[in-house]
Design a protein around this motif. Sequence first.
Motif, PDB file in Angstrom:
ATOM      1  N   TRP A  69       2.567 -11.957  -6.264  1.00 48.73           N
ATOM      2  CA  TRP A  69       3.352 -10.950  -5.561  1.00 48.73           C
ATOM      3  C   TRP A  69       4.357 -11.648  -4.658  1.00 48.73           C
ATOM      4  CZ3 TRP A  69       1.918  -5.655  -6.265  1.00 48.73           C
ATOM      5  CH2 TRP A  69       0.742  -5.473  -7.008  1.00 48.73           C
ATOM      6  N   GLN A  93       7.022  -5.827  -8.311  1.00 46.96           N
ATOM      7  CA  GLN A  93       5.995  -6.350  -9.207  1.00 46.96           C
ATOM      8  C   GLN A  93       6.133  -5.767 -10.614  1.00 46.96           C
ATOM      9  OE1 GLN A  93       4.483  -8.888  -8.717  1.00 46.96           O
ATOM     10  NE2 GLN A  93       2.360  -8.944  -9.379  1.00 46.96           N
ATOM     11  N   SER A  94       6.594  -4.539 -10.714  1.00 41.62           N
ATOM     12  CA  SER A  94       6.835  -3.962 -12.041  1.00 41.62           C
ATOM     13  C   SER A  94       7.878  -4.788 -12.794  1.00 41.62           C
ATOM     14  CB  SER A  94       7.311  -2.515 -11.908  1.00 41.62           C
ATOM     15  OG  SER A  94       6.302  -1.678 -11.386  1.00 41.62           O
ATOM     16  N   TYR A 104       6.871  -3.220  -2.917  1.00 43.71           N
ATOM     17  CA  TYR A 104       6.069  -4.191  -3.652  1.00 43.71           C
ATOM     18  C   TYR A 104       5.809  -3.717  -5.075  1.00 43.71           C
ATOM     19  CZ  TYR A 104       2.429  -0.817  -2.699  1.00 43.71           C
ATOM     20  OH  TYR A 104       1.715   0.354  -2.639  1.00 43.71           O
ATOM     21  N   ASP A 105       5.686  -2.393  -5.259  1.00 47.66           N
ATOM     22  CA  ASP A 105       5.407  -1.865  -6.591  1.00 47.66           C
ATOM     23  C   ASP A 105       6.597  -2.033  -7.521  1.00 47.66           C
ATOM     24  OD1 ASP A 105       6.848  -0.025  -5.066  1.00 47.66           O
ATOM     25  OD2 ASP A 105       5.430   1.629  -5.355  1.00 47.66           O
ATOM     26  N   TYR A 165      -5.385  -2.874  -7.889  1.00 52.04           N
ATOM     27  CA  TYR A 165      -4.832  -2.915  -6.531  1.00 52.04           C
ATOM     28  C   TYR A 165      -4.577  -1.474  -6.108  1.00 52.04           C
ATOM     29  CZ  TYR A 165      -3.868  -7.790  -7.855  1.00 52.04           C
ATOM     30  OH  TYR A 165      -3.976  -9.096  -8.274  1.00 52.04           O
ATOM     31  N   GLY A 216      -0.335   2.034 -14.396  1.00 50.46           N
ATOM     32  CA  GLY A 216      -0.307   2.864 -13.203  1.00 50.46           C
ATOM     33  C   GLY A 216      -0.514   4.319 -13.544  1.00 50.46           C
ATOM     34  N   ASP A 246       4.279   3.641  -9.570  1.00 48.14           N
ATOM     35  CA  ASP A 246       4.013   3.873  -8.153  1.00 48.14           C
ATOM     36  C   ASP A 246       2.853   2.996  -7.698  1.00 48.14           C
ATOM     37  OD1 ASP A 246       2.802   5.222  -5.735  1.00 48.14           O
ATOM     38  OD2 ASP A 246       4.526   6.532  -6.051  1.00 48.14           O
ATOM     39  N   GLY A 247       2.961   2.460  -6.488  1.00 49.29           N
ATOM     40  CA  GLY A 247       2.017   1.463  -6.019  1.00 49.29           C
ATOM     41  C   GLY A 247       0.697   1.963  -5.471  1.00 49.29           C
ATOM     42  N   TYR A 291      -2.549  -8.994  -1.234  1.00 48.09           N
ATOM     43  CA  TYR A 291      -2.831  -8.978  -2.674  1.00 48.09           C
ATOM     44  C   TYR A 291      -2.875 -10.389  -3.252  1.00 48.09           C
ATOM     45  CZ  TYR A 291      -2.399  -3.862  -3.055  1.00 48.09           C
ATOM     46  OH  TYR A 291      -2.597  -2.505  -2.954  1.00 48.09           O
ATOM     47  N   THR A 318       1.781  -7.641   0.179  1.00 52.05           N
ATOM     48  CA  THR A 318       1.917  -8.698  -0.827  1.00 52.05           C
ATOM     49  C   THR A 318       1.070  -9.916  -0.482  1.00 52.05           C
ATOM     50  OG1 THR A 318       3.934  -9.368   0.336  1.00 52.05           O
ATOM     51  CG2 THR A 318       4.205  -8.012  -1.638  1.00 52.05           C
ATOM     52  N   MET A 355      -2.294   0.164  -8.963  1.00 49.17           N
ATOM     53  CA  MET A 355      -1.678  -0.719  -9.945  1.00 49.17           C
ATOM     54  C   MET A 355      -2.770  -1.596 -10.540  1.00 49.17           C
ATOM     55  SD  MET A 355       1.719  -1.830  -7.739  1.00 49.17           S
ATOM     56  CE  MET A 355       2.625  -2.528  -9.121  1.00 49.17           C
TER      57      MET A 355
END
Length: 238
Positions: A162, A177-178, A173-174, A65, A95, A150-151, A51, A48, A154
């Motif tokens: 983030w 963030q979603s 993190y995915d 990402y 994604g 799924d990260g 990013y 994070t 993305m």
Amino acid sequence: MDNHKFAFIICSNNSIMLNECIFYIHQLIIPKNYDIEILTVKNASSITSAYNEAMVSCNAKYKIYMHQDVFILNRNFLNDALSIFLSDPKIGLLGMVGYTKISPDGIMWHIPRCGNLYLSSSAPAVPYPPLDTYSYSLEQDGYSSVALIDGFLMMTAYDLRWDEETLTGWDFYDAFQSINFLENGYRIAVPTQLYPWCLHDSDHFNNLIHYDEFRQCFKQKYHSLLGKNINEIVESMS
């Protein structure tokens, strides 16, 4: 902000893997009047923070990402993704694999998923489920609206920070963030992929050592969304 620019943002600790990832990026067809750039972040303390660092330093509207072990096989990836974003300005996140429902236990792969991907022959059975359990979207508009993605890749059309204060490692993190995009009024899309657009060449999951710690954080913060599908989630946020 440059509305005609794509940025690939990659955390890396393996130069060989990174170079192969970049090789595939250089094979992509770039949409007319658009540019690309590649930003790599090395020796990051968390995904994070890496990013966020790359995000604020980059003026590209569209940011991809991705993991260093992801290879984009669809040479028309940028055009295909762009067409989805341009079809609806509310689509903020895209994604390759997604989930229309949030699992009650917070673990993505415990519920049905949509999208597609290739895995390397050395990839472990866990956490990824067998590919024959995926549901494939044949919607006319070419994508499915989902709650989580799924990260491993993305792609965003808008910059949202983030959560590096909560997520100090490499997990969840995915999912965070979603939900962040949904809370800000955006939609999340997973393209229809008759053939997978990407290969994820992951052969180990060392970073999963802290997975459960951040899963508990996710469950605590979003307990009211656990077990709900995308329509129920959007309705609860309206």
